[in-house]
Design a protein around this motif. Structure first.
Motif, PDB file in Angstrom:
ATOM      1  N   PHE A   1     -32.932   2.754  14.912  1.00  0.00           N
ATOM      2  CA  PHE A   1     -32.535   1.369  15.157  1.00  0.00           C
ATOM      3  C   PHE A   1     -31.122   1.154  14.653  1.00  0.00           C
ATOM      4  O   PHE A   1     -30.599   1.958  13.877  1.00  0.00           O
TER       5      PHE A   1
ATOM      6  N   TYR B   1     -34.215  -3.656  21.743  1.00  0.00           N
ATOM      7  CA  TYR B   1     -34.956  -2.526  22.270  1.00  0.00           C
ATOM      8  C   TYR B   1     -36.160  -3.003  23.061  1.00  0.00           C
ATOM      9  O   TYR B   1     -36.779  -4.010  22.718  1.00  0.00           O
TER      10      TYR B   1
ATOM     11  N   ILE C   1     -32.913  -6.607  16.295  1.00  0.00           N
ATOM     12  CA  ILE C   1     -32.634  -6.506  14.867  1.00  0.00           C
ATOM     13  C   ILE C   1     -31.527  -7.513  14.553  1.00  0.00           C
ATOM     14  O   ILE C   1     -30.367  -7.307  14.912  1.00  0.00           O
TER      15      ILE C   1
END
Length: 162
Positions: A26, A32, A90
């Motif tokens: 990540f 994603y 994120i």
């Protein structure tokens, strides 16, 4: 035709020191998409809505943490606040110190104090919150179950300690 926004669940995610989870790399700011079934503890991207639950999966001293957004298909875990999702973003990395502060905030927000409204002191009939008798106190001039005080009954110190 207007497209509807996917529901978003804000959560916390743990990673190893390389910002990997189950071998998947990540990066902060990354988005994603998982194709295939979304099953907690098996497939999809995982995160917890309670910071403390992340420690069930990632050791506090050896992990990195982030605030994330889960969206798409979201499936809750049956045992804690963990969720699996088909999309993850994120948002930002959280330092260990700030993550610990989040855990502590959650713990205190779940702690509920018992209200004393309506209760009165049996000795002086004052509202419990304003009573000065201190019968079951740790200290005070009239404390009976105390560790100190002038008239303490069960005490280790005090003028009348017994």
């Amino acid at each position: 035709m207007k497209s509807e926004a996917l529901p978003v669940l804000r959560a916390f995610k743990g990673f190893d020191q390389d910002l990997k989870c189950r071998g998947f790399q990540f990066s902060v700011g990354g988005e994603y998409v998982h194709s295939g079934a979304v099953v907690p503890c098996d497939s999809g991207f995982h995160a917890c809505t309670k910071a403390i639950d992340v420690w069930n999966y990632y050791e506090p001293a050896m992990s990195r943490y982030a605030e994330v957004e889960l969206s798409g298909e979201i499936v809750p875990h049956s045992e804690d606040s963990k969720h699996a999702a088909s999309h993850i973003k994120i948002i930002r990395e959280i330092s260990r110190k700030d993550f610990l502060a989040q855990v502590i905030d959650e713990m205190f927000s779940e702690t509920k104090a018992e209200p004393v409204l309506g209760r009165t002191c049996p000795a002086c009939d004052a509202p419990a919150a304003k009573c000065k008798c201190e019968k079951n106190a740790s200290s005070g001039d009239y404390a009976t179950n105390a560790s100190s005080g002038h008239s303490a009954k069960n005490a280790s110190s005090g003028d009348s300690a017994k």
